[in-house]
Design an enzyme around this catalytic site. Structure first.
Site, PDB file in Angstrom:
ATOM      1  N   SER A   1       0.828  -1.204   0.000  1.00  0.00           N
ATOM      2  CA  SER A   1       0.000   0.000   0.000  1.00  0.00           C
ATOM      3  C   SER A   1       0.871   1.266   0.000  1.00  0.00           C
ATOM      4  CB  SER A   1      -0.899  -0.007   1.239  1.00  0.00           C
ATOM      5  OG  SER A   1      -0.090   0.007   2.397  1.00  0.00           O
TER       6      SER A   1
ATOM      7  N   VAL B   1       2.217   2.371   3.633  1.00  0.00           N
ATOM      8  CA  VAL B   1       3.378   1.641   4.137  1.00  0.00           C
ATOM      9  C   VAL B   1       4.600   1.908   3.246  1.00  0.00           C
ATOM     10  CG1 VAL B   1       4.310  -0.633   4.693  1.00  0.00           C
ATOM     11  CG2 VAL B   1       1.928  -0.136   5.199  1.00  0.00           C
TER      12      VAL B   1
ATOM     13  N   GLU C   1       6.643  -0.052  -5.032  1.00  0.00           N
ATOM     14  CA  GLU C   1       5.477  -0.146  -5.927  1.00  0.00           C
ATOM     15  C   GLU C   1       4.247  -0.183  -5.040  1.00  0.00           C
ATOM     16  OE1 GLU C   1       5.484   0.414  -8.925  1.00  0.00           O
ATOM     17  OE2 GLU C   1       7.612   0.194  -9.354  1.00  0.00           O
TER      18      GLU C   1
ATOM     19  N   CYS D   1      -3.323  -4.352  -7.862  1.00  0.00           N
ATOM     20  CA  CYS D   1      -2.974  -2.930  -7.867  1.00  0.00           C
ATOM     21  C   CYS D   1      -3.384  -2.297  -9.186  1.00  0.00           C
ATOM     22  CB  CYS D   1      -1.482  -2.752  -7.638  1.00  0.00           C
ATOM     23  SG  CYS D   1      -0.487  -3.697  -8.790  1.00  0.00           S
TER      24      CYS D   1
HETATM   25  P1  NAD Z   1       0.557  -3.582   2.897  1.00  0.00           P
HETATM   26  O1  NAD Z   1       1.126  -2.256   2.590  1.00  0.00           O
HETATM   27  O2  NAD Z   1      -0.381  -3.703   4.038  1.00  0.00           O
HETATM   28  O3  NAD Z   1       1.741  -4.618   3.206  1.00  0.00           O
HETATM   29  C1  NAD Z   1       2.795  -4.802   2.279  1.00  0.00           C
HETATM   30  C2  NAD Z   1       3.982  -5.414   3.022  1.00  0.00           C
HETATM   31  O4  NAD Z   1       4.559  -4.441   3.902  1.00  0.00           O
HETATM   32  C3  NAD Z   1       3.622  -6.607   3.895  1.00  0.00           C
HETATM   33  O5  NAD Z   1       4.654  -7.562   3.797  1.00  0.00           O
HETATM   34  C4  NAD Z   1       3.575  -5.990   5.291  1.00  0.00           C
HETATM   35  O6  NAD Z   1       3.762  -6.934   6.319  1.00  0.00           O
HETATM   36  C5  NAD Z   1       4.729  -5.014   5.203  1.00  0.00           C
HETATM   37  N1  NAD Z   1       4.735  -3.930   6.191  1.00  0.00           N
HETATM   38  C6  NAD Z   1       3.674  -3.394   6.853  1.00  0.00           C
HETATM   39  N2  NAD Z   1       4.092  -2.379   7.639  1.00  0.00           N
HETATM   40  C7  NAD Z   1       5.431  -2.268   7.476  1.00  0.00           C
HETATM   41  C8  NAD Z   1       6.430  -1.395   8.002  1.00  0.00           C
HETATM   42  N3  NAD Z   1       6.127  -0.418   8.861  1.00  0.00           N
HETATM   43  N4  NAD Z   1       7.710  -1.558   7.601  1.00  0.00           N
HETATM   44  C9  NAD Z   1       8.025  -2.513   6.712  1.00  0.00           C
HETATM   45  N5  NAD Z   1       7.141  -3.375   6.178  1.00  0.00           N
HETATM   46  C10 NAD Z   1       5.839  -3.253   6.542  1.00  0.00           C
HETATM   47  O7  NAD Z   1      -0.099  -4.124   1.542  1.00  0.00           O
HETATM   48  P2  NAD Z   1      -0.962  -5.445   1.275  1.00  0.00           P
HETATM   49  O8  NAD Z   1      -2.291  -5.308   1.943  1.00  0.00           O
HETATM   50  O9  NAD Z   1      -0.160  -6.662   1.563  1.00  0.00           O
HETATM   51  O10 NAD Z   1      -1.179  -5.379  -0.316  1.00  0.00           O
HETATM   52  C11 NAD Z   1      -2.193  -4.634  -0.922  1.00  0.00           C
HETATM   53  C12 NAD Z   1      -1.647  -3.315  -1.444  1.00  0.00           C
HETATM   54  O11 NAD Z   1      -0.545  -3.579  -2.311  1.00  0.00           O
HETATM   55  C13 NAD Z   1      -2.649  -2.536  -2.289  1.00  0.00           C
HETATM   56  O12 NAD Z   1      -2.567  -1.169  -1.960  1.00  0.00           O
HETATM   57  C14 NAD Z   1      -2.151  -2.764  -3.717  1.00  0.00           C
HETATM   58  O13 NAD Z   1      -2.520  -1.755  -4.630  1.00  0.00           O
HETATM   59  C15 NAD Z   1      -0.678  -2.829  -3.513  1.00  0.00           C
HETATM   60  N6  NAD Z   1       0.004  -3.543  -4.606  1.00  0.00           N
HETATM   61  C16 NAD Z   1       0.777  -2.807  -5.461  1.00  0.00           C
HETATM   62  C17 NAD Z   1       1.405  -3.437  -6.529  1.00  0.00           C
HETATM   63  C18 NAD Z   1       2.264  -2.654  -7.485  1.00  0.00           C
HETATM   64  O14 NAD Z   1       3.077  -3.255  -8.145  1.00  0.00           O
HETATM   65  N7  NAD Z   1       2.095  -1.341  -7.591  1.00  0.00           N
HETATM   66  C19 NAD Z   1       1.258  -4.803  -6.712  1.00  0.00           C
HETATM   67  C20 NAD Z   1       0.464  -5.524  -5.815  1.00  0.00           C
HETATM   68  C21 NAD Z   1      -0.152  -4.875  -4.747  1.00  0.00           C
END
Ligand code: NAD
Length: 456
Positions: free
Chosen positions: A205, A208, A226, A260
């Site tokens: 997201s 994060v 990303e 995404c």
């Molecule tokens: P998220 O941001 O909740 O988590 C992503 C990762 O970050 C997880 O492994 C999580 O444990 C980790 N994380 C959380 N807090 C952290 C911190 N403070 N420090 C370091 N790591 C931390 O996302 P999600 O719910 O797993 O995935 C959905 C999101 O991902 C959606 O917003 C989607 O659009 C995005 N996404 C983007 C792409 C792209 O290529 N642009 C691809 C797939 C998903």
């Protein structure tokens, strides 16, 4: 002790994995083991690294059915897409295996001597991944990192832990001990990882991603993030409506809209009724239900909270004057299901047109001309993909120049990426350079400039 618990979204009582999160001390230990392995790995001939990646690809291909079934079970991805994800991961590994043989620099003339650049690996890459592509994203980050001589530590999303651990298990026989490690955990483990590596590649997201980018900048290490999207599909009056409706229904609703690159906003130039009618038929005709069943395209949301967020967004849109013009019906089963909906009649400031709701819900807006359509599609903090449907190549090329997104697709859905093309967003969707294709080398290596003068 924090635990990582991953359950099946279609059968929440099914616990796929339940184990302790890696502590910050364990992250430091994994990093030390990775550095030890990385020295020889970086010095190894490209053929050694290529053979290892081909070996992992083969192990994955040999276990494709099991791995796809695990993806279905752990994240609720429809079986057809899960099989496609495994195939893509295999192809990615083979593609980056070959890139190990690519030239590593350039040569320059300097007065009387020679100047050249030679890329070298960063060292240890920390990979923080989301749950929605539980195999493909860890692979599209780790394959180039390894091919170019780095070690990797992967911190998968808690909801995708089992898939990442299976990848590590299949990779282990082909790699030196410690070169690729998967550490289960959440924010604390991820943040410890950012503190222990030479470069961090994050997908997830925007909120994060921003935190990760700031933490990396404070340490002076490169970060590639990303992030989320709110991608628009613009349909011009001369578009093939059947093609546009088929693609949009799939791009917005397949895997319950949890990509995404999913279409979140449909912008129609001119009379929107014919497209709305076509969409109602296409969305209603998608297969809904248990993602393991053949023909199912829309399964559950990943968690109860994600499902509730979709239901709340739909209720809020309806109370704000929105009209549901296309919908699907989901089973009244146990899992985290929410009915797909396309909602028309909302203005640009409505929440659904501003914030990413990671689910099978999108808006449809009618505008009178292309300029307004582009203005609207750009009126967001996100910038991942814009899709444009038209039969007019001039209009497509002109509009493509004006889209404020990292990717523009003409007569093709927003969702779906080719791994040999650079991939990434602008604005709040992407930071720190693109990944995949030939773009990955720029992130996982750093060029050294060498100048040799003539001996006197
Ligand atoms: P998220 O941001 O909740 O988590 C992503 C990762 O970050 C997880 O492994 C999580 O444990 C980790 N994380 C959380 N807090 C952290 C911190 N403070 N420090 C370091 N790591 C931390 O996302 P999600 O719910 O797993 O995935 C959905 C999101 O991902 C959606 O917003 C989607 O659009 C995005 N996404 C983007 C792409 C792209 O290529 N642009 C691809 C797939 C998903």
């Amino acid at each position: 002790m924090t635990r990582v618990v991953s359950t099946s979204p279609q059968r929440p009582a099914d616990v796929v994995v339940d184990l302790p999160a890696a502590t910050p001390a364990e992250v430091v230990l994994a990093a030390a083991r990775a550095y030890k392995a990385q020295r020889d790995w970086a010095a190894a001939a490209p053929g050694i690294r290529a053979a290892a990646l081909h070996g992992i690809a083969q192990s994955l291909a040999d276990n494709a059915a099991d791995v796809a079934a695990l993806i279905v079970r752990e994240v609720g991805k429809p079986a057809g897409e899960a099989a496609g994800e495994v195939g893509r991961a295999v192809a990615l590994l083979r593609y980056y295996a070959q890139q190990a043989f690519d030239p590593i620099g350039e040569t320059y003339a300097v007065g009387g001597g020679l100047g050249y650049t030679a890329r070298k690996p960063r060292g240890l890459a920390g990979l923080i991944t989301p749950w929605n592509f539980p195999l493909a994203i860890p692979v599209w980050k780790s394959a180039p990192a390894l091919a170019f001589g780095n070690a990797v530590v992967i911190k998968p999303a808690p909801d995708a832990t089992a898939c990442a651990l299976r990848l590590a298990e299949l990779a282990a026989p082909h790699l030196p001990d410690g070169l690729l490690t998967v550490l289960p955990g959440g924010a604390e483990t991820g943040s410890a990882l950012v503190s222990s590596v030479d470069a961090v590649s994050f997908t997830g997201s925007s909120v994060v991603g921003r935190t990760v980018a700031v933490a990396a900048a404070e340490r002076g290490i490169p970060a590639q993030c990303e992030m989320g999207g709110l991608s628009a599909t613009i349909v011009l009056p001369d578009a093939n409506l059947d093609q546009a409706a088929t693609d949009i229904a799939y791009a917005a609703m397949a895997f319950a809209g949890q990509k995404c690159t999913a279409t979140k906003r449909i912008i129609v130039v001119g009379d929107s009724r014919p497209l709305a009618e076509a969409l109602a038929a296409k969305v209603g005709g998608l297969g809904f239900g248990d993602p393991a069943e053949p023909g199912v395209v829309v399964g559950p949301l990943i968690t109860a909270q994600a499902r509730d967020r979709v239901l709340e967004a739909a209720a809020q849109a309806r109370s704000g004057g929105g009209e549901v013009i296309a919908f699907g019906v989901v089973p009244s089963a146990d899992g985290w299901f929410a009915a797909p909906a396309v909602i028309a009649g909302l203005d640009a400031s409505a929440a659904l047109n501003r914030d990413e709701v990671f689910g099978p819900i999108c808006t449809l807006t009618e505008v009178s001309d292309v300029d307004t359509a582009l203005e609207l599609s750009n009126a967001t903090d996100y910038g991942l993909v814009t899709s444009l449907y038209t039969a007019d190549l001039d209009a497509a090329l002109a509009a493509a120049q004006r889209c404020e997104t990292g990717m523009v697709k003409v007569n093709a859905p927003t969702a779906g990426v080719d791994f040999h093309l650079p991939f990434g967003g602008e604005k709040n969707s992407g930071y720190g350079g693109k990944e995949q294709g030939k773009a990955a080398a720029a992130f996982y290596t750093t060029p050294r400039t060498i100048q040799i003068g003539a001996a006197k």
